[in-house]
Design a protein around this motif. Structure first.
Motif, PDB file in Angstrom:
ATOM      1  N   HIS A 150       0.804  -1.222   0.000  1.00  0.00           N
ATOM      2  CA  HIS A 150       0.000   0.000   0.000  1.00  0.00           C
ATOM      3  C   HIS A 150       0.839   1.276   0.000  1.00  0.00           C
ATOM      4  N   ARG A 156      -8.407  -1.286   8.039  1.00  0.00           N
ATOM      5  CA  ARG A 156      -9.392  -1.999   7.212  1.00  0.00           C
ATOM      6  C   ARG A 156     -10.301  -2.874   8.081  1.00  0.00           C
ATOM      7  N   LEU A 181     -15.871   1.335   4.210  1.00  0.00           N
ATOM      8  CA  LEU A 181     -15.066   1.357   2.991  1.00  0.00           C
ATOM      9  C   LEU A 181     -16.007   1.429   1.804  1.00  0.00           C
ATOM     10  N   GLN A 188     -15.263  -0.850  -1.636  1.00  0.00           N
ATOM     11  CA  GLN A 188     -13.929  -1.411  -1.830  1.00  0.00           C
ATOM     12  C   GLN A 188     -13.242  -0.846  -3.077  1.00  0.00           C
ATOM     13  N   MET A 193      -7.567   2.158  -4.553  1.00  0.00           N
ATOM     14  CA  MET A 193      -6.902   3.448  -4.513  1.00  0.00           C
ATOM     15  C   MET A 193      -5.427   3.268  -4.867  1.00  0.00           C
ATOM     16  N   PHE A 210      -6.058   7.874   5.397  1.00  0.00           N
ATOM     17  CA  PHE A 210      -6.843   6.666   5.100  1.00  0.00           C
ATOM     18  C   PHE A 210      -8.330   6.944   5.285  1.00  0.00           C
ATOM     19  N   ARG A 245      -9.407   9.178   2.416  1.00  0.00           N
ATOM     20  CA  ARG A 245      -9.179   8.613   1.095  1.00  0.00           C
ATOM     21  C   ARG A 245     -10.077   7.418   0.807  1.00  0.00           C
ATOM     22  N   HIS A 246     -10.384   6.634   1.841  1.00  0.00           N
ATOM     23  CA  HIS A 246     -11.092   5.375   1.633  1.00  0.00           C
ATOM     24  C   HIS A 246     -12.545   5.415   2.074  1.00  0.00           C
ATOM     25  N   THR A 247     -12.966   6.448   2.788  1.00  0.00           N
ATOM     26  CA  THR A 247     -14.353   6.519   3.253  1.00  0.00           C
ATOM     27  C   THR A 247     -14.927   7.901   2.952  1.00  0.00           C
TER      28      THR A 247
END
Length: 566
Positions: free
Chosen positions: A58, A85, A92, A95, A98, A171, A174-176
């Motif tokens: 990652h 995660r 998330l 999924q 990224m 994170f 960026r992910h949520t």
């Protein structure tokens, strides 16, 4: 603070193996340029630099520090990624894949002038903009090679804390789509930046900084309280740092400690974690932070203050957890040549979306240095990027055209070549169709090679808007950029308008609402709120197309800083 030892059963209810990783897979280390008896492949590099490149599951890391220390740092961040995660699985966003975060980890602290204004105590920063999301951190004292017996005494580890703090925050963004409440985000950072790992255990529940110590001093009567928990729910974090020792400073300090207290409580059990998911869903759909907490957790006012005091005194613990199969980074290590090392930071700075003055300064410097390294790919691609973005894009086309032939599977020269033609098309007036076609060709090939790169999707979206009649395929590119780059405001704005143009009302409202809730950019929040009001009244596709075309593709970058006074 009581520190018992618990078994891994605490997390079993939410455990899973992340996509693309196997918990029992042996770490792979490929080293090019440095002899290391533990490595699998060793290749020589003539005239080596102190700079090297590491790639893991990652992360992509460039560093001039000790390689063994940096590999251990990467292992720690990969383990944090695994843990995030676990805890954020319900949030998330489909999924979505990224791109890997790029980290520049340096020793000693030496911020480049072109990074712009910053605090003299700054030791880390994440920069998010349309060109890239990158982190810059420095070595300021490290002791992160822990064993199980010392896991709970990890005090002298400010460098690790800063890196985990910035990674956890990025994170989340960026992910949520979690953008509120502010106190949760602050407490979340403190909670997860305080995690410490060995190869087989982790310690979780420790505050990353020292703000919780201040709350403990308040409990002991050694300091005065300034905030109730009801006030924490709607506390507005300042845009500036307060001078140490002032009333405002201590109020901010107390806010951070109480935010950590709340998050620790919310993540302390499976029941509370399930409630947390419901709470965040309510808040991120417009509910008041305090009212939603009272509804979900059944606590408010003095009852909440009393409950959190009881929790601090009896249940707020650091847990030492057995995790015998904690993942490690699959490390690909490449030593850079001396000349390549001279261009690492300039290449990174160009991807921070610098100010025009700083961009032109970088261009002028590269015009002097890059020609001396005509056979070095990193030097030439860096100069080309500067020419495309801050000079005459036509000057970059010759090298980039040769680069895509010499290295057809590298997406970067294809992307920059397409971007060069797009920049020329912007300046060409009505006779730009051939330039747009060349831009589209380069960017399309880049997208084939790097389908998860949001900057490529966004560039294709902008090229489509320059045409007379953008197609649905062109507009969808705006949503794809957002799918792969939730932390970039320009991508979110593009996607919100694009969803509305495409007739996807649900995703349009969700994306506009995400922007409304964000404390990061209040101007964009107001912009999004005004668009929600317009959508209620009804807007035409022509109005939405005009809005997309009028969007500034060079929106300011967002920077999250951490200082050595955390």
């Amino acid at each position: 603070m009581t520190i018992p030892k618990y078994a891994f059963s605490l997390l079993v209810a939410i455990a899973f193996v992340p996509v693309g990783a196997s918990a029992n897979e042996s770490p792979k280390v490929v080293v090019k340029g440095k002899h290391d008896p533990s490595t699998v492949v060793v290749k020589g590099v003539r005239d080596p630099s102190s700079w090297f490149r590491i790639e893991s599951q990652h992360l992509i890391v460039y560093s001039n520090d000790d390689p063994d220390d940096v590999i251990e740092l990467v292992n720690n961040i990969e383990r944090l990624d695994y843990l995030l995660r676990l805890y954020l699985k319900p949030f998330l966003d489909r999924q979505e894949t990224m791109p890997k975060l790029t980290l520049y980890f340096q020793n000693p602290v030496n911020w480049p002038l072109e990074i712009g204004e910053h605090s003299p105590s700054a030791v880390g920063m994440v920069n998010s903009c349309v060109s890239a999301t990158q982190a810059f951190t420095y070595e300021v004292g490290k002791s992160w090679k822990l064993n199980n017996s010392s896991l709970l005494r990890a005090d002298d580890d400010y460098t690790l804390m800063a890196n985990l703090w910035l990674y956890a925050e990025n994170f989340l963004y960026r992910h949520t789509r979690i953008r509120a409440p502010t106190w949760f985000i602050v407490g979340f950072q403190a909670y997860f930046a305080g995690v410490r790992f060995t190869d087989t255990q982790m310690a979780i529940g420790r505050d990353a900084g020292t703000s919780y110590n201040w709350v403990q001093m308040i409990d002991e009567g050694k300091a005065g309280a300034r905030l109730s928990f009801d006030q924490v729910f709607n506390f507005k974090s300042p845009s500036k740092s307060y001078k140490v020792g002032t009333a405002d400073y201590f109020e901010q300090y107390e806010f951070m400690g109480r935010a950590f207290n709340l998050v620790h409580y919310m993540l302390s059990s499976e029941e509370n974690r399930n409630k947390t998911a419901k709470y965040l869903d309510l808040v991120n759909n417009g509910s008041d932070s305090a009212e939603a907490f009272a509804e979900v957790f059944g606590l408010s006012g003095r009852d909440l203050d009393a409950a959190m005091l009881r929790y601090r005194r009896g249940s707020l613990k650091i847990l030492q957890v057995d995790v015998p199969e904690l993942p490690k980074g699959n490390i690909d290590f490449t030593r850079l040549s001396r000349i390549e090392g001279e261009f690492v930071i300039d290449n990174a700075l160009l991807k921070t979306c610098p100010t025009p003055a700083d961009g032109r300064k970088l261009l002028e410097r590269l015009k002097l240095t890059a020609p001396k390294a005509s056979a070095v790919g990193l030097a030439q691609i860096t100069l080309s990027r500067a020419q495309v973005e801050w000079g005459n894009p036509r000057e970059a086309i010759g090298y980039l055209s040769r680069a895509v032939e010499d290295d057809p599977y590298n997406p970067e020269p294809h992307y920059l070549l397409g971007l060069a033609y797009a920049k020329l098309a912007e300046r060409a007036g009505p006779n730009k169709q051939d330039l747009l076609e060349s831009a589209r060709a380069g960017l399309t090939q880049a997208a084939v090679l790097a389908p998860d790169a949001p900057e490529i999707s966004y560039a294709l979206f902008r090229v489509g808007l320059m045409g007379a009649s953008p197609t649905r395929k062109d507009i969808v590119k705006g949503t794809e950029a957002w799918h792969h780059g939730h932390d970039v405001t320009a991508f979110a704005r593009a996607a919100a308008l694009a969803y509305a143009w495409l007739g996807n009302a649900a995703d349009a409202y969700q994306t506009f609402n995400t922007l409304v809730r964000s404390e990061r950019d209040r101007d964009t929040a107001a912009w999004a709120a005004s668009w929600l009001a317009k959508l209620e009244k009804g807007v035409t596709q022509d109005e939405l197309l005009a809005a997309m075309r009028s969007e500034n593709p060079a929106l300011p970058n967002f920077r999250s800083w951490i200082s050595d006074s955390r």
